[in-house]
Write a protein that holds these residues in place. Structure first.
Motif, mmCIF file in Angstrom:
data_model
loop_
_atom_site.group_PDB
_atom_site.id
_atom_site.type_symbol
_atom_site.label_atom_id
_atom_site.label_comp_id
_atom_site.label_asym_id
_atom_site.label_seq_id
_atom_site.Cartn_x
_atom_site.Cartn_y
_atom_site.Cartn_z
ATOM 1 N N ASP A 114 0.871 -1.178 0.000
ATOM 2 C CA ASP A 114 0.000 0.000 0.000
ATOM 3 C C ASP A 114 0.908 1.228 0.000
ATOM 4 N N GLU A 115 0.996 1.903 -1.136
ATOM 5 C CA GLU A 115 1.954 3.002 -1.289
ATOM 6 C C GLU A 115 1.666 4.185 -0.376
ATOM 7 N N THR A 116 0.477 4.218 0.229
ATOM 8 C CA THR A 116 0.153 5.303 1.155
ATOM 9 C C THR A 116 0.566 4.959 2.583
ATOM 10 N N GLN A 117 1.106 3.749 2.773
ATOM 11 C CA GLN A 117 1.539 3.317 4.103
ATOM 12 C C GLN A 117 2.974 2.802 4.023
ATOM 13 N N VAL A 118 3.873 3.727 3.827
ATOM 14 C CA VAL A 118 5.295 3.384 3.737
ATOM 15 C C VAL A 118 6.046 4.133 4.829
ATOM 16 N N GLY A 119 6.819 3.395 5.590
ATOM 17 C CA GLY A 119 7.620 3.990 6.661
ATOM 18 C C GLY A 119 9.095 3.732 6.447
ATOM 19 N N VAL A 120 9.921 4.505 7.126
ATOM 20 C CA VAL A 120 11.371 4.330 7.050
ATOM 21 C C VAL A 120 11.928 4.302 8.465
ATOM 22 N N THR A 121 13.054 3.655 8.584
ATOM 23 C CA THR A 121 13.765 3.661 9.860
ATOM 24 C C THR A 121 15.245 3.448 9.580
ATOM 25 N N GLY A 122 16.051 3.777 10.542
ATOM 26 C CA GLY A 122 17.489 3.631 10.363
ATOM 27 C C GLY A 122 18.189 3.506 11.696
ATOM 28 N N HIS A 123 19.445 3.196 11.613
ATOM 29 C CA HIS A 123 20.279 3.126 12.796
ATOM 30 C C HIS A 123 21.495 4.011 12.564
ATOM 31 N N SER A 124 21.744 4.939 13.498
ATOM 32 C CA SER A 124 22.925 5.796 13.430
ATOM 33 C C SER A 124 22.935 6.584 12.125
ATOM 34 N N TRP A 125 23.924 6.341 11.258
ATOM 35 C CA TRP A 125 24.014 7.031 9.973
ATOM 36 C C TRP A 125 22.762 6.783 9.129
ATOM 37 N N GLY A 126 22.104 5.647 9.362
ATOM 38 C CA GLY A 126 20.865 5.360 8.651
ATOM 39 C C GLY A 126 19.773 6.366 8.951
ATOM 40 N N ASN A 127 19.843 7.042 10.087
ATOM 41 C CA ASN A 127 18.879 8.102 10.389
ATOM 42 C C ASN A 127 19.099 9.327 9.505
ATOM 43 N N ASN A 128 20.361 9.569 9.152
ATOM 44 C CA ASN A 128 20.632 10.667 8.216
ATOM 45 C C ASN A 128 20.040 10.350 6.843
ATOM 46 N N GLY A 129 20.150 9.093 6.439
ATOM 47 C CA GLY A 129 19.541 8.685 5.190
ATOM 48 C C GLY A 129 18.028 8.782 5.232
ATOM 49 N N SER A 130 17.437 8.421 6.376
ATOM 50 C CA SER A 130 15.981 8.497 6.526
ATOM 51 C C SER A 130 15.510 9.943 6.443
ATOM 52 N N ALA A 131 16.187 10.839 7.153
ATOM 53 C CA ALA A 131 15.803 12.254 7.107
ATOM 54 C C ALA A 131 15.954 12.803 5.696
ATOM 55 N N ALA A 132 17.024 12.415 5.006
ATOM 56 C CA ALA A 132 17.261 12.914 3.650
ATOM 57 C C ALA A 132 16.163 12.467 2.698
ATOM 58 N N VAL A 133 15.740 11.205 2.797
ATOM 59 C CA VAL A 133 14.721 10.715 1.872
ATOM 60 C C VAL A 133 13.350 11.303 2.195
ATOM 61 N N ILE A 134 13.099 11.577 3.467
ATOM 62 C CA ILE A 134 11.844 12.254 3.833
ATOM 63 C C ILE A 134 11.821 13.658 3.231
ATOM 64 N N ASN A 135 12.951 14.353 3.307
ATOM 65 C CA ASN A 135 13.025 15.687 2.685
ATOM 66 C C ASN A 135 12.723 15.621 1.194
ATOM 67 N N VAL A 136 13.342 14.670 0.509
ATOM 68 C CA VAL A 136 13.222 14.592 -0.950
ATOM 69 C C VAL A 136 11.813 14.188 -1.371
ATOM 70 N N ILE A 137 11.284 13.130 -0.771
ATOM 71 C CA ILE A 137 9.994 12.597 -1.224
ATOM 72 C C ILE A 137 8.818 13.405 -0.683
ATOM 73 N N ASN A 138 8.869 13.749 0.584
ATOM 74 C CA ASN A 138 7.722 14.463 1.157
ATOM 75 C C ASN A 138 7.612 15.901 0.683
ATOM 76 N N LEU A 139 8.709 16.487 0.266
ATOM 77 C CA LEU A 139 8.664 17.855 -0.252
ATOM 78 C C LEU A 139 8.695 17.894 -1.774
ATOM 79 N N GLY A 140 8.850 16.714 -2.402
ATOM 80 C CA GLY A 140 8.926 16.667 -3.853
ATOM 81 C C GLY A 140 7.578 16.728 -4.530
ATOM 82 N N GLY A 141 6.573 16.071 -3.933
ATOM 83 C CA GLY A 141 5.215 16.194 -4.430
ATOM 84 C C GLY A 141 4.811 15.253 -5.536
ATOM 85 N N GLU A 142 5.721 14.416 -6.074
ATOM 86 C CA GLU A 142 5.359 13.547 -7.190
ATOM 87 C C GLU A 142 4.792 12.201 -6.726
#
Length: 632
Positions: free
Chosen positions: A134-162
């Motif tokens: 279900d593409e409307t129910q997608v979550g991310v998680t990370g550990h340590s540096w993986g949290n930087n990746g999670s924040a980065a992808v949230i910025n790109v996808i959630n602010l991208g609008g496509e």
């Protein structure tokens, strides 16, 4: 079987997939599911990623499930997150775990192709496109540096609008990634924050021991619930604009933009290797998405990943034993049989020529040296690794992160020099103690290393042959079972062949340690002390100094919430993985010495195996640094 839920979960590794192939997979998924997920990352027919997908049998095109994309921390790969993806998948979630840029078998250049999300953008969009998700129910998680990746992808996808928004994020331990969020990226997103009470990184940077009462934690809750006025944030309680909510595990949080704080009693590596860290992930994603349709609720206390790790440990022990068996077999081949210490028997019988452990003039100087080397390890680890990170920065020649491979390589090299000096001093002390004994015959402690150059080269070739043979087994296991030998921070995995050339370069730093340690090992033998006992002395001598250092630091961490040497917090998270090589290498060195009569085969085999343990998993993250054959 554990990883696949005993047949109820489809598990597949996708090794070395080009970005173009991932886009093709997204297009095929869209066509099959009638979706329109855009691949917003840049295509490439040469840059590659490796990832793992777990699909429960309850997740189908007719009954799509929530998906979770997991990113590991630095100096790791996708399989370090095994406890989490095993437990989430068996609860009905589709899970994607991947090697982030520069780690495992994913190219560093992937970062730039995915809008600096370390590759996570491609994985989230791939997950969204799957018919069973279900593409409307997608979550991310990370550990340590993986949290930087999670924040980065949230910025790109959630602010991208496509594409649909990522609507849930559990920021795992090593929480500095929350500072990377851009305004508006997290609006309406279910947001969990896990700050390990004894996390070395979080303890140093955010005061994790009492984080729940910090202005940072209180302000984080007040962002969604301005009326919050307590002095402590209650753990495990969900907040939104309407205030606090008690959410029973397995029940979906009904609010919008809910936030929940966790404080598992974990160290930094323990976030991915503990029942509490895994339970945090289970509890959060149950709250974010509820129990996936068709799946059964399973309590977070019901975890089976420990069985998986137990079998990995057994397999890893067998893998080391296999290396010794391959050595035995090769010594019977025409190419290598001249390396055998005895042409009539495989095992060299030299016990009668050894000195007696009961003779204090032989044993006491050796034990004193072990004590002094233990003290040296204890006092040198922090200053040596700190200096090594500066003196051996990441470069094309040494592409791994300086604070890990460079730092530990420098410590290994200095320890080798000090140990060699200790071996020489002990030999001279023995001469002084036996100066009145006319029958005493001095033996050079370097005798075990004396070998014609052609045999040294032949030993190196044999060691490399054994190394290749046992890693071929890893490739077969990976291909058939989709499993790597990864336990917490211990990585013995498949790797890109080009990394063999990186391994050879790091030999310059680390091989001297294994050579000198093998010489010391060969000199720690006595005719009246069993081989296992003298080997155990060397094993203990190798790790005792570091064990005492870790005990000192972690005793302080557990009692006060702070390491005594906080500036070296990242070093302590890596030192744990060093204990395995330091224990196993004397066993391999002693075994091969008994069969060849010299130290070279064991020393070089240890160098290949344990240097690749660091190099194979990756961690070259510095901009402009790529892996090349000759490092030029």
């Amino acid at each position: 079987m554990v990883q696949s839920g005993f047949g109820s979960i489809d598990v597949k590794n996708y090794n070395n997939q080009t970005m173009a192939e991932i886009i093709a997979a997204i297009d095929a998924n869209n066509a099959a599911a009638g979706k329109d997920i855009k691949a917003t990352f840049t295509t490439s027919t040469t840059d590659k990623m490796t990832y793992k997908v777990l699909i429960p049998d309850t997740a189908t095109a007719e009954n799509p499930a929530p998906a979770v994309v997991i990113m590991h921390g630095g100096l790791s790969n996708k399989d370090t997150t095994a406890p989490i993806f095993i437990e989430l998948a068996r609860r009905g979630f589709v899970v994607v775990a991947f090697d982030a840029m520069g780690h495992g078998k994913t190219d560093k250049s992937v970062d730039a192709l995915t809008h600096n999300t370390m590759g996570m953008e491609a994985m989230v969009e791939l997950a969204m496109s799957m018919p069973c998700v279900d593409e409307t129910q997608v979550g991310v998680t990370g550990h340590s540096w993986g949290n930087n990746g999670s924040a980065a992808v949230i910025n790109v996808i959630n602010l991208g609008g496509e594409n649909p928004k990522i609507n849930a994020w559990l920021c795992g331990q090593g929480t500095m990634g929350i500072y990377d969020l851009q305004p508006g990226a997290i609006d309406g997103v279910t947001f969990g924050l896990s700050v390990g009470k004894y996390d070395e990184i979080d303890a140093t940077y955010v005061g994790s021991y009492t984080f729940y009462s910090s202005p940072m934690a209180i302000g984080w809750i007040q962002e969604v619930y301005p009326a919050f006025s307590e002095t402590e944030v209650p753990l495990g309680v969900w907040f939104d604009a309407e205030g606090p909510h008690e959410v029973e595990e397995g029940t979906k949080f009904d609010g919008v933009g809910g936030r929940v704080l966790y404080q598992p009693a974990n160290t930094h590596p323990g976030a991915l290797f503990s029942t509490t860290g895994t339970a945090t992930n289970i509890n959060f994603f149950y709250g974010a998405f509820g129990v996936p349709s068709g799946a059964q609720y399973i309590s977070s206390s019901n975890q089976i990943w420990g069985i998986y790790i137990a079998f990995l440990a057994i397999g890893l022990a067998g893998w080391f034993a296999l290396a010794l068996a391959v050595c035995d077999l090769l010594l019977f081949t025409p190419m290598f049989r001249r390396l055998r210490g005895s042409q009539t028997a495989l095992i060299v019988d030299d016990r009668n020529s050894l000195s007696s452990f009961r003779d204090p003039k032989e044993s006491v100087p050796l034990l004193c040296m072990f004590i002094l080397l233990t003290v040296f390890s204890y006092v040198s680890m922090v200053p040596c690794t700190t200096a090594g990170a500066k003196l051996i920065p990441s470069s094309t020649f040494f592409p791994n992160a300086a604070h890990t491979s460079g730092a530990l390589g420098y410590w290994s090299f200095i320890t080798a020099l000090v140990s060699l000096l200790g071996i020489y001093i002990v030999s001279q002390v023995k001469v002084l103690l036996n100066r009145k004994d006319k029958n005493y015959q001095w033996k050079s402690p370097l005798d075990p290393a004396k070998l014609p150059m052609d045999k040294v080269v032949q030993s190196a070739l044999m060691a490399f042959t054994v190394f290749c043979a046992i890693h071929l087994v890893l490739w077969c296991i990976d291909a058939v079972f989709n499993v790597d030998f990864v336990i917490a921070t211990i990585d013995f995995t498949t790797f890109r062949p080009v990394k063999i050339f990186v391994m050879f370069r790091y030999l310059l730093l680390c091989a001297p340690f294994y050579i000198v340690n093998a010489i010391l090992n060969a000199n720690a033998r006595f005719r009246d002390l069993p081989e296992w006992a003298s080997t155990a002395i060397v094993c203990v001598g190798n790790v005792l100094g570091l064990a005492l250092l870790l005990f000192r630091e972690y005793s302080a961490l557990f009692s006060t919430g702070s390491l005594l040497t906080g500036e070296a917090c990242s070093t302590f998270t890596v030192v744990w993985s060093m204990l395995v090589p330091l224990v196993i290498s004397p066993i391999i060195a002693r075994y091969t010495y008994k069969r060849t009569g010299n130290i070279w085969l064991g020393a070089l085999l240890n160098s290949f195996i344990f240097i690749m343990m660091q190099v194979g998993t990756g961690q070259y993250m510095i901009e402009g640094i790529e892996i090349t054959m000759f490092g030029l």
